[in-house]
Design an enzyme around this catalytic site. Structure first.
Site, PDB file in Angstrom:
ATOM      1  N   ASP A  71     108.894  22.294  45.335  1.00  0.00           N
ATOM      2  CA  ASP A  71     109.979  21.335  45.569  1.00  0.00           C
ATOM      3  C   ASP A  71     109.996  20.192  44.559  1.00  0.00           C
ATOM      4  O   ASP A  71     110.393  19.072  44.869  1.00  0.00           O
ATOM      5  CB  ASP A  71     109.906  20.760  47.001  1.00  0.00           C
ATOM      6  CG  ASP A  71     109.952  21.858  48.035  1.00  0.00           C
ATOM      7  OD1 ASP A  71     110.673  22.838  47.811  1.00  0.00           O
ATOM      8  OD2 ASP A  71     109.262  21.736  49.063  1.00  0.00           O
ATOM      9  N   LYS A 120     112.728  22.328  40.508  1.00  0.00           N
ATOM     10  CA  LYS A 120     112.817  23.458  39.562  1.00  0.00           C
ATOM     11  C   LYS A 120     114.246  23.962  39.441  1.00  0.00           C
ATOM     12  O   LYS A 120     114.702  24.330  38.358  1.00  0.00           O
ATOM     13  CB  LYS A 120     111.901  24.602  40.026  1.00  0.00           C
ATOM     14  CG  LYS A 120     110.432  24.225  40.058  1.00  0.00           C
ATOM     15  CD  LYS A 120     109.574  25.331  40.624  1.00  0.00           C
ATOM     16  CE  LYS A 120     109.800  25.599  42.091  1.00  0.00           C
ATOM     17  NZ  LYS A 120     109.343  24.512  42.980  1.00  0.00           N
ATOM     18  N   GLY A 121     114.953  23.982  40.591  1.00  0.00           N
ATOM     19  CA  GLY A 121     116.331  24.491  40.585  1.00  0.00           C
ATOM     20  C   GLY A 121     117.214  23.674  39.672  1.00  0.00           C
ATOM     21  O   GLY A 121     117.964  24.214  38.856  1.00  0.00           O
ATOM     22  N   GLY A 176     113.231  27.402  48.041  1.00  0.00           N
ATOM     23  CA  GLY A 176     114.506  26.742  48.324  1.00  0.00           C
ATOM     24  C   GLY A 176     114.799  25.859  47.139  1.00  0.00           C
ATOM     25  O   GLY A 176     114.144  24.844  46.939  1.00  0.00           O
ATOM     26  N   HIS A 177     115.725  26.290  46.291  1.00  0.00           N
ATOM     27  CA  HIS A 177     116.031  25.551  45.071  1.00  0.00           C
ATOM     28  C   HIS A 177     117.428  24.957  45.191  1.00  0.00           C
ATOM     29  O   HIS A 177     118.405  25.683  45.324  1.00  0.00           O
ATOM     30  CB  HIS A 177     115.947  26.474  43.843  1.00  0.00           C
ATOM     31  CG  HIS A 177     114.567  27.023  43.618  1.00  0.00           C
ATOM     32  ND1 HIS A 177     114.267  27.885  42.603  1.00  0.00           N
ATOM     33  CD2 HIS A 177     113.404  26.804  44.270  1.00  0.00           C
ATOM     34  CE1 HIS A 177     112.974  28.195  42.653  1.00  0.00           C
ATOM     35  NE2 HIS A 177     112.432  27.550  43.656  1.00  0.00           N
ATOM     36  N   THR A 178     117.501  23.642  45.138  1.00  0.00           N
ATOM     37  CA  THR A 178     118.786  22.970  45.280  1.00  0.00           C
ATOM     38  C   THR A 178     119.365  22.678  43.909  1.00  0.00           C
ATOM     39  O   THR A 178     118.680  22.127  43.054  1.00  0.00           O
ATOM     40  CB  THR A 178     118.606  21.621  46.009  1.00  0.00           C
ATOM     41  OG1 THR A 178     117.738  21.838  47.097  1.00  0.00           O
ATOM     42  CG2 THR A 178     119.934  21.055  46.475  1.00  0.00           C
ATOM     43  N   GLN A 221     107.814  28.079  44.223  1.00  0.00           N
ATOM     44  CA  GLN A 221     106.611  27.368  44.696  1.00  0.00           C
ATOM     45  C   GLN A 221     106.008  26.488  43.583  1.00  0.00           C
ATOM     46  O   GLN A 221     106.759  25.940  42.800  1.00  0.00           O
ATOM     47  CB  GLN A 221     105.575  28.362  45.260  1.00  0.00           C
ATOM     48  CG  GLN A 221     106.042  29.063  46.527  1.00  0.00           C
ATOM     49  CD  GLN A 221     107.049  30.176  46.280  1.00  0.00           C
ATOM     50  OE1 GLN A 221     106.836  31.054  45.464  1.00  0.00           O
ATOM     51  NE2 GLN A 221     108.158  30.171  46.992  1.00  0.00           N
ATOM     52  N   THR A 259     100.633  30.123  48.861  1.00  0.00           N
ATOM     53  CA  THR A 259     101.516  31.261  49.052  1.00  0.00           C
ATOM     54  C   THR A 259     100.788  32.501  48.517  1.00  0.00           C
ATOM     55  O   THR A 259      99.677  32.397  47.992  1.00  0.00           O
ATOM     56  CB  THR A 259     102.888  31.015  48.392  1.00  0.00           C
ATOM     57  OG1 THR A 259     103.795  32.033  48.847  1.00  0.00           O
ATOM     58  CG2 THR A 259     102.816  31.022  46.867  1.00  0.00           C
ATOM     59  N   VAL A 316     114.361  22.795  52.122  1.00  0.00           N
ATOM     60  CA  VAL A 316     115.633  23.501  51.972  1.00  0.00           C
ATOM     61  C   VAL A 316     115.596  24.816  52.751  1.00  0.00           C
ATOM     62  O   VAL A 316     116.608  25.316  53.220  1.00  0.00           O
ATOM     63  CB  VAL A 316     115.882  23.823  50.475  1.00  0.00           C
ATOM     64  CG1 VAL A 316     117.239  24.469  50.257  1.00  0.00           C
ATOM     65  CG2 VAL A 316     115.746  22.583  49.618  1.00  0.00           C
TER      66      VAL A 316
END
Ligand code: GDP
Ligand code: IMO
Ligand code: MG
Length: 427
Positions: free
Chosen positions: A13, A16-17, A40-42, A223, A238, A298
C-alpha cells in the site's frame, strides 16, 4: 530498451498503483509477476478513481499491453468482474495477456484460506481471505490448477481430484466442514474457459520478443518487500516474492534484462494484518496519519496500522531488491506536524542495531530509535518541482534519501497522476 521493476519497499500500500499508472503512458507492457487479488492498487485519473486488484495498473493506459505473468495466482471470477467493471467505465481491456502457466485460485483454495485462519485463532496471519496462500501451497505441492488446464477437461478433472483428495479429508475430519465435490468445481472452472481464452498466451515469449525489439517492459509488484515469503517478516507475510527477483521467476524474463528497480516508499509506514511493526503508533498521531492518509484497505476495508517512517526497513529494501531509485509517496500527508520522528535504528535488548535483525525474536523486541526532523505547515499538494517544497520538506526528503541508500527520484504530493514531483526521469 530495458525492463524496469516497480515494487513496494515496506508492507504494501505504498502507492504502487499510482506510480505504475504514471509510467504506464510511456511503457509498452506492464506486467504483474506475483500475488493475486490480495492486492488493492488505487489509481486516480482526473476525477475518476479505479481500484485494481488483479489487473496491472497499465490497463488504464491505452498504448500499454497489460500482462498477468506466470507467477500470479488468478481467481477467474474476480478477473472477469474486474474486466467487465472497467469495460462499463469505457476502459478497453482487449489487449490483456494472461500466462497459461499462471495458477488458478479455485473455490476450495478460498475456503481453505478462511477456515485455516479461523483455526489459527489468535495466531492468525490476518490474510485477505482470497485463497492466495493455499493456491501457492498447491503450486509448490504440485497439485495446482493452471490456466492452461481449463482447456483439457480430462486433465482438469484429474488435477481437481488430486487436489481435493487430501483437502476433503482435512475439511471434513479436521475443520468439520462439508466435502467439496469434484464435478461442481470442474464445471465452474470450465465455465470460465471460453471467456478467458482470448487473453491466454505464451507471455514468456511475448515479453522476451518485446525486449529484443527494444520495447519497454515495466514489472508492477503487488504487496511489498516486508511481506515477501523469503525476505519479509515471516510468518506474517504473503505467499509469493514481491521482491525484485520475483519479477524474473514470475515472468520468465532474465535478470540481465532489468536495468532499474524502483522502490515505492511511503513517507511514513503502514501495515495491514498481523505481525511486528516497530514504529507502529497507538496514539493520536497514528489516528491522524490514518485519517489524513486515508489509510483503509482497498481490498478488505480494514483500517491500516500506521507509524512513523522506518529507515532500517528502507535500507533493507534497498539491499534485498538492489534498488536503483525510490519513489517517495504521500509526503503531503505529513504536512502540519511541528516535528516528525524518523526511526534511524532499533534498540534491541539495550543494544543499538542499525540493520534489520535476521532473528524474528529480535525483530519482535525492536524498539525504534527516533531522530526528530522539523516539520512544515505549507500546503505542498501543488508543488511541481523539488524547489517548490518548503525548506523543511526538502530537508525531510534529503534525510530519508541519505538514510535509505538510494536516490529519491520522484515524490508524491497527492493521489492524482499529476500530483507528482519528478526529480530524475525513470525512462
Ligand atoms: P498500492 O497498493 O501500493 O497501489 O497502494 P494503495 O492504492 O493500496 O494505497 C495508496 C493510497 O494512497 C491510494 O489511495 C492512493 O490513491 C493514495 N496515494 C498514492 N500516492 C499518494 C500521494 O502522494 N499522496 C496522497 N495523499 N495519496 C497518495
Ligand atoms: P498491495 O498490493 C498490504 C497482507 C495481508 C496479510 C498478509 C497475508 O495493495 O500493497 P494474503 O492474503 O496475501 O495471504 O495475506 O499480507 N497483504 C497486504 N497488505 N497490501 C497488500 O497488497 C497486501 N496483500 C496482502 O493483510 O497480513
Ligand atoms: Mg494496496
Amino acid at each position: 530498451m530495458p525492463a524496469l521493476v516497480l515494487l513496494g519497499a515496506q508492507w504494501g500500500d505504498e502507492g504502487k498503483g499510482k506510480a505504475t499508472d504514471l509510467l504506464g503512458g510511456s511503457v509498452d507492457y506492464v506486467v504483474r509477476y506475483q500475488g493475486g487479488n490480495n492486492a488493492g492498487h488505487t489509481v486516480v485519473v482526473g476525477d475518476q478513481k479505479y481500484a485494481l486488484h488483479l489487473l496491472p495498473s497499465g490497463i488504464l493506459s491505452p498504448g500499454c499491453t497489460p500482462v498477468i505473468g506466470n507467477g500470479v495466482v488468478v481467481d477467474p471470477s474476480v478477473l472477469l468482474s474486474e474486466l467487465s467493471g472497467l469495460n462499463e467505465r469505457g476502459v478497453d481491456t482487449s489487449k490483456l495477456l494472461i500466462s497459461g502457466n499462471a495458477h488458478i485460485i479455485t473455490p476450495y483454495n478460498v475456503t481453505v484460506d478462511k477456515v485455516t485462519e479461523r483455526f489459527l485463532g489468535k495466531r492468525k496471519i490476518g490474510t485477505t481471505g482470497r485463497g492466495i496462500g493455499p493456491t501457492y501451497a498447491d503450486k509448490i505441492n504440485r497439485v495446482g490448477i493452471r490456466v492452461q488446464d481449463l482447456y483439457d477437461e480430462s486433465i482438469l478433472t484429474q488435477k481437481v481430484e488430486a487436489a481435493l483428495d487430501v483437502k476433503n479429508q482435512m475439511l471434513t475430519k479436521l475443520f468439520n466442514r462439508r466435502a467439496i465435490g469434484v464435478e461442481q468445481v470442474v464445471e465452474e472452472l470450465l465455465g470460465y474457459a471460453d471467456k478467458l481464452a482470448p487473453y491466454v498466451s505464451d507471455t514468456v515469449l511475448v515479453l522476451n520478443q518485446a525486449l529484443e525489439q527494444d520495447k519497454v517492459v515495466l514489472f508492477e509488484g503487488g504487496q511489498g518487500t516486508l511481506l515477501d515469503i523469503d525476505h519479509g517478516t515471516y510468518p506474517f507475510v504473503t505467499s509469493s516474492n514481491p521482491t525484485a527477483g520475483g519479477a524474473c521467476t514470475g515472468s520468465g524474463v532474465g535478470p540481465t534484462k532489468i536495468s532499474r528497480v524502483i522502490g515505492i516508499l511511503k513517507a511514513y509506514t503502514t501495515r495491514v494484518g498481523a505481525g511486528p511493526f516497530p514504529t507502529e503508533l497507538f496514539d493520536e498521531d497514528g489516528e491522524a496519519l490514518r485519517r489524513i492518509g486515508g489509510e483503509r484497505g482497498v481490498t478488505t476495508g480494514r483500517d491500516r496500522r500506521c507509524g512513523w517512517f522506518d529507515a532500517v526497513i528502507a535500507r533493507y529494501a534497498t539491499r534485498v531488491n538492489g534498488l536503483t531509485d525510490f519513489f517517495l509517496t504521500k509526503l503531503d500527508v505529513l504536512t502540519g506536524w511541528e516535528q516528525i520522528p524518523v526511526c534511524v535504528a532499533y534498540e534491541i535488548d539495550g543494544k543499538r542495531v542499525e540493520e534489520l535483525p535476521y532473528s524474528q525474536t529480535d525483530f519482535h523486541h525492536a524498539k525504534p530509535v527516533y531522530e526528530m526532523l522539523p516539520g512544515w505547515s505549507e500546503d505542498i499538494s501543488k508543488a511541481k518541482s523539488f524547489s517548490d517544497l518548503p525548506k523543511n520538506a526538502q530537508a525531510y526528503v534529503k534525510a530519508l534519501e541519505e538514510m535509505s541508500g538510494a536516490p529519491i527520484s520522484a515524490i508524491g504530493v497527492g493521489p492524482g497522476r499529476t500530483e507528482t514531483i519528478e526529480i530524475n526521469s525513470f525512462l
